[in-house]
Each structure stands twice: as structure tokens, then as C-alpha cells.
Motif scaffolding. Structure first.
Motif, PDB file in Angstrom:
ATOM      1  N   PHE A  19       0.836  -1.191   0.000  1.00  0.00           N
ATOM      2  CA  PHE A  19       0.000   0.000   0.000  1.00  0.00           C
ATOM      3  C   PHE A  19       0.877   1.248   0.000  1.00  0.00           C
ATOM      4  N   LYS A  52      -1.764   7.923  -0.832  1.00  0.00           N
ATOM      5  CA  LYS A  52      -1.899   8.834  -1.960  1.00  0.00           C
ATOM      6  C   LYS A  52      -2.547  10.136  -1.481  1.00  0.00           C
ATOM      7  N   ASN A  93      -4.949   9.149   1.524  1.00  0.00           N
ATOM      8  CA  ASN A  93      -5.753   7.939   1.514  1.00  0.00           C
ATOM      9  C   ASN A  93      -4.876   6.741   1.188  1.00  0.00           C
ATOM     10  N   LYS A  94      -5.113   5.672   1.882  1.00  0.00           N
ATOM     11  CA  LYS A  94      -4.332   4.460   1.714  1.00  0.00           C
ATOM     12  C   LYS A  94      -4.879   3.663   0.536  1.00  0.00           C
ATOM     13  N   VAL A  95      -3.995   3.378  -0.456  1.00  0.00           N
ATOM     14  CA  VAL A  95      -4.428   2.634  -1.633  1.00  0.00           C
ATOM     15  C   VAL A  95      -3.474   1.474  -1.882  1.00  0.00           C
ATOM     16  N   GLU A  96      -3.991   0.402  -2.439  1.00  0.00           N
ATOM     17  CA  GLU A  96      -3.181  -0.774  -2.752  1.00  0.00           C
ATOM     18  C   GLU A  96      -2.508  -0.587  -4.106  1.00  0.00           C
ATOM     19  N   GLY A 121      -2.688   0.939  -9.362  1.00  0.00           N
ATOM     20  CA  GLY A 121      -2.972   1.658  -8.122  1.00  0.00           C
ATOM     21  C   GLY A 121      -2.630   3.123  -8.144  1.00  0.00           C
ATOM     22  N   LEU A 122      -1.742   3.536  -9.065  1.00  0.00           N
ATOM     23  CA  LEU A 122      -1.332   4.930  -9.130  1.00  0.00           C
ATOM     24  C   LEU A 122      -1.309   5.404 -10.581  1.00  0.00           C
ATOM     25  N   GLN A 178       0.457  11.839  -9.658  1.00  0.00           N
ATOM     26  CA  GLN A 178      -0.076  11.763  -8.306  1.00  0.00           C
ATOM     27  C   GLN A 178       1.067  11.817  -7.293  1.00  0.00           C
ATOM     28  N   SER A 181      -5.559   6.591   6.928  1.00  0.00           N
ATOM     29  CA  SER A 181      -6.375   6.907   5.767  1.00  0.00           C
ATOM     30  C   SER A 181      -7.415   7.966   6.117  1.00  0.00           C
TER      31      SER A 181
END
Length: 350
Positions: free
Chosen positions: A296, A299, A306-309, A325-326, A330, A342
Motif C-alpha cells: 500500500f 496517496k 488515503n491508503k491505496v493498494e 494503483g497509481l 499523483q 487513511s
């Protein structure tokens, strides 16, 4: 007596009043102060995601050697009369290095040159006689043999005379001088060393599972502790035809142009063979948060983290390649990860 009882009655009342005042002052009110406290902005460091080159590298330790390396020795045995080099000289091919005593060889060449002229004169006389006298033909053939033999002896003497002067067989860097004028040298005497370091070759091993991908001219990068931050770039010039049965690896040789002579034979080098190269989104490895088998990042969008995988496709030298994921442009948090969760409000340092 009456005053004592009044004090006992007032004391609990005062304690209760003080407790109430403390609760009023220190506990958050119901008008949103608690919400404001948790919504404080946290300063973090961020990185802007970019599409960069993602190289698949095989790292190994290599040993450097010269393109050519020899001990300078004499083909003849005699005394040294002159030395024309110093320790560590950079020389060119054919440059004179050492002169041995050569009077006898010079006399031999001179004597044989005189003999050859005489033999040729006799050959010319017999050639004229053979045109009119049949008996002179056999003598002519004998004289031809003498001329040929004398010519061979003269060439041998000239070769020996030339070997009394020791010259450089190729251009390169000389080592330490190990003889002095007046020393007697033979073909077992080390005079000095000569290394051609215009090209440095590095031998290293690659696991056999990559054998099918190995090709000549692949890019190889190398570094040495003597030059921190300096990367040398070369090409694969040889792939061994055999697999080491013990290490299950194949030996690969890379060549590096070394015009500035920074690399030296015997250096221990950290090498990286580039098997392939592609474009990918690159993120600093310190931005990655591993959880079990997933990864993770935080972002940042509109000041909120915010936590994104994300999905990692490769790692190298503190960077990871991302394909899910990105998006390019960003921002991800690289420092301050332990201070946020998050949905946290963040501000970027700098």
C-alpha cells in the motif's frame, strides 16, 4: 466547636466544585472541539509519481582485469647496458625499453653480410660460366645452396641482434622496474609488467536461470568504493560456453572503455547486468507499506492522504516499479507515514 463542624460541611462542597471546574476546562465540549483536534494537519514529505525507465538488473560482484597483461622478459641472455623507462610509464607499442650488450651479435651480422656478398659474387661468376661450360652447372647449383644458407644465417643473426633491444609489444602502463643497468638477465628474469588498461574486462557470474536471456552487447554497469557515486557503463563481450556445476552459474565478461584510467586490474567491482528495460511508474521504496502479501501507499488528493493498494513489478536501488494503483503526476507520502491514517489531513513540507 461550631466552626469546626462548618468546615467539615464546606470541604466536600469545595472539592466537588473544583472537580467540576477541571472537567469544564479540560474535557472537550460538545460543539465540535473534539473533531477539530483530530483534524489537525500533519506535515509529511511527498514524491510525485513519474514514468521512468525500469531496468531488470542482475547484480553480482566482479573482478577487473586488463585487456592485455604480460611480464616483460628478454628472449636473450646478456648484461643490461641501458634502460629507457621509469616505474609506471605510459608507453606506446614498439617503444624501446631495455638495451642488452650486443657487440657480438653486431659483429656476427657484419661478418655474415660480407660473406653473403662474396657468395653472391661467386654465384654471378658461375652463372656466366654455365652459359658456355657444361661442367660449371654443377658448381652453380652448389653455389646457389651456399648463398641460400648464408642468407638464412644472416637473417638469424639479425633476429638475435634485434632481440638484444627489448621493446613494448603493445601500448599500456608499465609496472615497477625490477632490474638495473649492469644486471645480467635471461628469459626467466622479470624486467617489469605491462598492462593494457585502455579497456578493462570484468568477470562475474549470473545464475543459470537467466542463460536464455543473456546476449552479447547487453549493458553492464559497475561501481567501486574508490569512486563513490560514479557509475561505469560497458557491454557484455563474452558468455561462457559452460555452466559451473557447483554454483549453477555462467561466467560473463563485460568490457569497459577506460580512457581516463580510473579502473585498475584487480579491483573488486559491484556489477549490474541489465537484462531488459521498460517504462514504468517509479516510487521510492520507503513509500511502500507492506501488509501480509499486499502493498500500500498513502496517496495525497486535495490535502487528504488515503491508503491505496498498489502492484509492484520490480525493485532496484531504493525504487519500486508500479503498474496498478497509481497514475503519473499523483503524489505519495514518503516520510511521516506513522503519523497518519487513511483520511488524515496532510500538508507537504517545502
Amino acid at each position: 466547636m461550631h466552626s469546626t463542624q462548618s468546615g467539615k460541611v464546606l470541604f466536600p462542597f469545595i472539592i466537588t466544585l473544583l472537580l467540576g471546574l477541571c472537567i469544564y476546562l479540560y474535557l472537550p465540549s460538545s460543539n465540535g472541539e473534539q473533531t477539530n483536534f483530530t483534524a489537525n494537519t500533519t506535515q509529511v514529505t511527498a514524491h510525485t509519481v513519474k514514468t521512468e525507465e525500469n531496468a531488470l538488473l542482475i547484480e553480482a560482484i566482479g573482478s577487473a582485469r586488463a585487456n592485455q597483461a604480460i611480464y616483460i622478459r628478454s628472449a636473450q641472455s646478456d648484461y643490461v647496458t641501458d634502460i629507457y623507462f621509469d616505474d609506471g610509464d605510459l608507453i606506446t607499442k614498439g617503444q624501446k625499453l631495455v638495451q642488452l650488450q650486443a657487440q657480438q651479435e653486431q659483429f656476427a651480422v657484419k661478418e655474415l653480410s660480407i660473406n653473403l656478398r662474396e657468395e653472391k659474387r661467386q654465384l654471378d661468376r658461375l652463372t656466366e660460366l654455365s652459359r658456355s661450360q657444361a661442367t660449371a652447372k654443377s658448381l652453380l647449383e652448389e653455389q646457389l645452396s651456399r648463398v641460400d644458407a648464408t642468407e638464412a644465417q644472416l637473417q638469424s643473426a639479425k633476429t638475435k641482434l634485434a632481440e638484444m633491444t627489448i621493446t613494448a609489444p603493445f601500448s599500456g602502463l608499465l609496472g615497477k622496474r625490477e632490474i638495473s643497468v649492469g644486471a645480467y638477465v635471461s628469459n626467466n628474469t622479470n624486467i617489469t609488467t605491462l598492462d593494457d588498461i585502455s579497456i578493462i574486462k570484468v568477470d562475474f557470474k549470473v545464475p543459470e536461470k537467466y542463460l536464455a536471456q543473456l546476449q552479447l552487447d547487453m549493458t553492464v554497469m559497475t561501481q567501486n568504493d574508490a569512486y563513490p557515486g560514479h557509475t561505469f557503463t560497458g557491454k557484455v563481450t563474452h558468455i561462457s560456453s559452460r555452466i559451473d556445476a557447483i554454483t549453477r552459474s555462467v561466467e560473463v565478461t563485460a568490457s569497459f572503455t577506460n580512457n581516463n584510467r580510473l579502473l585498475r586490474p584487480g579491483m573488486l567491482l559491484n556489477t549490474a547486468l541489465q537484462l531488459s528495460s521498460s517504462q514504468a511508474l517509479m516510487v521510492p521504496e520507503k513509500a511502500i507499506i507492506p501488509q501480509q502479501e499486499k502493498h500500500f501507499v498513502f496517496k495525497i488528493e486535495d490535502g487528504i492522504a488515503n491508503k491505496v493498494e498498489v502492484n509492484i513489478t520490480g525493485r532496484h536501488n531504493g525504487w519500486v516499479a508500479i503498474d496498478e494503483g497509481l497514475s503519473e503526476g499523483q503524489q505519495v507520502v514518503t516520510e511521516g507515514l506513522i503519523k497518519i491514517r487513511s483520511g488524515s489531513k496532510v500538508s507537504i513540507k517545502g
